[in-house]
Design an enzyme around this catalytic site. Structure first.
Site, PDB file in Angstrom:
ATOM      1  CG  ASP A  13      -1.869  -1.447   1.208  1.00 24.05           C
ATOM      2  OD1 ASP A  13      -2.507  -1.180   0.437  1.00 24.05           O
ATOM      3  OD2 ASP A  13      -2.390  -2.026   2.826  1.00 24.05           O
ATOM      4  CG  HIS A  43      -0.914  -2.326  -7.697  1.00 22.64           C
ATOM      5  ND1 HIS A  43       0.405  -2.603  -8.021  1.00 22.64           N
ATOM      6  CD2 HIS A  43      -0.606  -2.444  -5.846  1.00 22.64           C
ATOM      7  CE1 HIS A  43       0.680  -3.767  -7.352  1.00 22.64           C
ATOM      8  NE2 HIS A  43       0.220  -3.665  -6.274  1.00 22.64           N
ATOM      9  CD  GLN A 223       0.985 -10.317  -2.201  1.00 25.40           C
ATOM     10  OE1 GLN A 223       2.586 -10.137  -2.475  1.00 25.40           O
ATOM     11  NE2 GLN A 223       0.011 -10.586  -1.294  1.00 25.40           N
ATOM     12  CB  THR A 238       2.409 -12.738   1.110  1.00 22.70           C
ATOM     13  OG1 THR A 238       1.715 -12.862   0.180  1.00 22.70           O
ATOM     14  CG2 THR A 238       3.356 -12.510   0.499  1.00 22.70           C
ATOM     15  CG  LEU A 329       6.275  13.530   0.760  1.00 20.85           C
ATOM     16  CD1 LEU A 329       7.107  13.667  -0.482  1.00 20.85           C
ATOM     17  CD2 LEU A 329       6.957  13.781   1.930  1.00 20.85           C
ATOM     18  CG  ASP A 330      -0.528  13.661   0.324  1.00 17.96           C
ATOM     19  OD1 ASP A 330      -1.901  13.406   0.027  1.00 17.96           O
ATOM     20  OD2 ASP A 330       0.356  12.769   0.269  1.00 17.96           O
ATOM     21  CB  SER A 396       4.233  10.543  -5.002  1.00 18.71           C
ATOM     22  OG  SER A 396       2.392  10.670  -4.888  1.00 18.71           O
ATOM     23  CG  HIS A 397       3.875  16.679  -2.709  1.00 16.48           C
ATOM     24  ND1 HIS A 397       5.639  16.021  -3.346  1.00 16.48           N
ATOM     25  CD2 HIS A 397       4.436  17.092  -1.950  1.00 16.48           C
ATOM     26  CE1 HIS A 397       6.331  16.714  -3.147  1.00 16.48           C
ATOM     27  NE2 HIS A 397       5.863  17.425  -1.647  1.00 16.48           N
ATOM     28  N   GLY A 398       0.353  13.662  -3.570  1.00 11.88           N
ATOM     29  CA  GLY A 398      -0.616  13.333  -4.355  1.00 11.88           C
ATOM     30  C   GLY A 398      -0.465  12.149  -5.451  1.00 11.88           C
TER      31      GLY A 398
END
Lengths: 419, 320
Positions: A13, A43, A223, A238, A329-330, A396-398
């Site tokens: 995740d 995903h 995973q 798993t 990061l958001d 990544s912020h979003g």
């Protein structure tokens, strides 16, 4: 031509899907290759125009026109779920996902019998649940290990006689073990799997070599390393190798050993869906994840502070990375902390490969561990870089590809060749 | 991680697969195109297979299939299988530098797109040609299609280094289920290809011409209108001798073609080839061995049980 392997250094995740989508949007990618797990992957990719798809078996690059998906022999394939996923993609404007798909004939096949057995076992475990997804992926792998050479594989779908035989044996064995299974008759399964084989391009192992020589490929892991069958915290693991190992093996078979960029994905909030150790878990963290709802098989989605100890361990057992992709990061806030050590150690030591007793002992220790936190984090990127001693090459912020920024040149966008 | 985002229902999966007719597979055709794609137009065209530094021993391989109505779903299945051919040849070492061309055959007496020819390609670009083929589904109802036009094009409009520089024949595979017309007609040649012929060319002399340059095979697949029809088989055997193969499982089309080339090139013997197929977990071994029984020497039935993937661990582990 530089292939990229994308692996999650947590419990899953972390945002592999969105990273794979971004890779495919920023350079000419020929194909996305799945190399572990099965249809239980989820995903999520969100497009700037709001369209959203949870990629389970199709590669997360499928929104980008022309990008193919190859399901290698290390993937466990679920043709029934695949049909529904393809239809959803068609509904949101991607009508050709099945045409861009190739599946290795040697990949194991998940069937309704595996699924029914999986659920029967998990129900019987009651409170001792392991956090299974209830899809039968582990059951599929377990059956193959118990009955070598007799498990239904993707290639069998093209020969109804063989398929019928293998499905009947599977059903009979699982029924003998667990009692009547809530699953359809063999002939009905044969009809569905045959339709799958007629529609989808089933290829042999040689195909991947051609694919890898045809252009840049992205290996999309499923995973997370902390759930790995050997190095995860047993038994909350798993049935799949979640490190780079399978991808590296496929590359080596194609004569391209060691030529791929190894990318580890991490989120600044360490999460876990389902039971098992999550040392930094904090119910007071103000997060919800709309894309990971509670479900009857895994239970709630759990949030924790950034667990550098666990992620360092993931880096160790995965054999290192060329760079990190840091996501979510958001979500940075004064409440969110970093855990650099537990109350008894800064570093978890993996046992020898395959020593599950060692892993089970480690799990016991983790369930008793307390996290220790330092001052609030002001700059997550440099903090994570310092703590894990690897560069963050993508942040990544979003949820969309637009919310990503590269750092350094490792993943610099590659403009399409003007032809 | 997830919990099975997509539902599974054995009863609607088959419908879903059947409903989803390849949208990009034959995107050009399914988009409503009824004229030949410019890249596949034989008019005034020539097709070349050339040696290069990268591919010093080019081997021309052409696969042309009938796309008329009697072929039913076969062209669509072929479209999903043929992209594997290149990799199979390279990996197994059956041919060093294969260059593959795909094309399609219709009926010049009544179709709008009776002949479509792609380029010889050394990489996956030939897949794009596959996608540009128009599946007319027409054809006449008299068990005859314009195979002779395709043979004419291959004989006189292709230039292949393997033959011209090294005297080594290329390979031509025609996949179909009907007979050819007895002669190439000057009017059709003028209209489709642009050559001016003073008189028609009888099929037998065309076959002589094309087989000088190409080792030529006719494949009759199951699931077509005339599958197993003795009239069709005898007709082509008269023309091509033992190079007429019945394909009772379309899934084996690539294996059959690849192994035929391997046998022709002397890079594999039939037993080893069938053994390779079995080892790769291929269920098509029987089909291929049946198809090639007449081509390969010393035919012995070979059955190989594939070894399971090696994993060493106790099977009593309780995991997810």
């Amino acid at each position: 031509m530089s292939h990229v392997i994308v692996v999650d250094l947590g419990y899953g995740d972390a945002g592999k899907g969105t990273v794979v989508d971004w890779l495919c949007a920023t350079r000419p990618v020929h194909a996305v290759v799945r190399f572990n797990g099965g249809g239980q992957a989820a995903h999520n990719v969100v497009l700037p125009d709001g369209r959203w798809h949870t990629f389970a078996q199709f590669g997360a690059g499928t929104f980008q026109p022309g990008v193919r998906t190859h399901l290698s022999r290390f993937m466990v394939v679920d043709p029934l779920a695949l049909a529904v996923e393809a239809d959803h993609l068609a509904m949101i404007g991607v009508p050709d996902a099945l045409d861009r798909l190739t599946v290795d004939a040697w990949a194991l096949l998940t069937t309704p019998y595996h699924r029914a057995a999986n659920r029967a076992r998990e129900v019987a475990r009651g409170a001792g649940r392991h956090g299974s997804c209830g899809m039968g992926v582990g059951e599929t792998i377990a059956y193959d290990l118990a009955h070598p050479g007799e498990a239904p594989r993707v290639g069998d779908c093209a020969t109804p006689g063989v398929l019928r035989e293998r499905l009947a044996a599977l059903r009979d064995r699982l029924t003998a073990e667990l009692g009547p299974l809530d699953a359809p008759p063999v002939d009905d399964c044969v009809a569905a799997f045959t339709a799958f084989a007629e529609r989808v391009s089933i290829v042999d192992g040689d195909y991947l070599t051609t694919l890898l020589r045809s252009g840049t490929c992205v290996f999309e892991g499923a995973q997370g390393v902390l759930l790995d069958e050997w190095y995860g915290f047993h038994p909350y693991t798993t049935w799949s190798t979640t490190t780079f190992a399978n991808a590296e093996r496929l590359l080596a078979e194609a004569g391209m050993a060691g030529h791929a960029t190894r990318l580890g994905v991490l989120r600044i909030v360490t999460t876990r869906h389902g039971p098992g150790p999550l040392v930094t878990e904090d119910p007071n963290l103000p997060f919800i994840d709309p894309r990971n709802p509670t479900n009857p098989w895994q239970g709630p989605f759990r949030f924790g502070h950034f667990d550098a100890v666990a992620h360092r361990y993931a880096l160790d057992v995965a054999g290192g990375v060329d760079g990190l992709a840091l996501t979510h990061l958001d979500l940075a806030s004064p409440q969110l902390k970093i855990c650099r050590r537990y109350d008894w150690t800064e570093r978890l030591v993996p046992g020898p490969a395959g020593d599950l007793d060692h892993q089970a002992t480690l799990t016991e220790q983790l369930l008793r561990s307390r996290p220790e936190y330092d001052e609030p984090v002001s700059d997550w990127i440099t903090t994570v870089e310092d703590e894990l001693a690897r560069p963050v090459v993508l942040s990544s912020h979003g949820p969309t590809a637009k919310d990503k920024s590269t750092r350094g040149s490792l993943l610099a966008p590659v403009p399409a060749a003007s032809s | 991680m997830g919990s099975g985002t997509w539902s599974t229902d054995v009863y609607d999966a088959a419908d879903r697969y059947r409903r989803s007719t390849g949208t990009s597979a034959f995107a050009y055709s399914d988009g409503g195109a009824r004229t030949v794609h410019p890249d596949l137009d034989p008019s005034g065209a020539a097709r070349e297979s050339r040696d290069s530094t990268e591919h010093p021993e080019s081997l021309a391989i052409a696969v042309l299939f009938d796309v008329t109505g009697s072929m039913r779903r076969v062209p669509r299945v072929l479209q999903t299988k043929l992209p594997q051919l290149l990799g199979m040849l390279q990996r197994k070492g059956y041919a060093r530098d294969p260059q593959i061309m795909f094309g399609a055959i219709g009926d010049a007496t009544c179709d709008r797109v009776p002949l479509q020819v792609g380029q010889f390609e050394s990489d996956n670009r030939m897949d794009d040609d596959l996608g540009r083929i128009v599946l007319e589904g027409g054809g006449g109802g008299q068990m005859t299609e314009s195979y002779e036009l395709a043979l004419y094009f291959m004989a006189r409009h292709t230039s292949i280094d393997c033959f011209e520089r090294r005297g080594h024949r290329g390979y031509l595979f025609i996949i179909g289920d009907e007979l050819a017309y007895p002669k190439v007609k000057p009017r059709e040649v003028r209209k489709l290809i642009g050559d001016e012929l003073t008189e028609g060319i009888p099929l037998a002399s065309l076959i002589r011409e094309v087989t000088r340059k190409y080792d030529t095979y006719y494949l009759l697949p199951a699931g077509t209108g005339y599958a197993g029809d003795a009239r069709v088989l005898d007709y082509w055997r008269d023309l091509l001798g033992q190079n007429v193969l019945e394909l009772d499982d379309l899934n084996a089309v690539c294996e059959t073609i690849a192994l035929t080339i391997g046998l022709g090139e002397g890079t594999v013997d039939l037993d080893t080839g069938l053994h390779d197929l079995g080892k790769a977990g291929s269920k098509t071994t029987r089909t291929v061995s049946k198809a090639l029984a007449r081509v390969g020497a010393d035919q012995r039935a070979t059955t190989v049980s594939p070894l399971p993937a090696v994993r060493t661990n106790g099977d009593r582990i309780t995991r997810l």
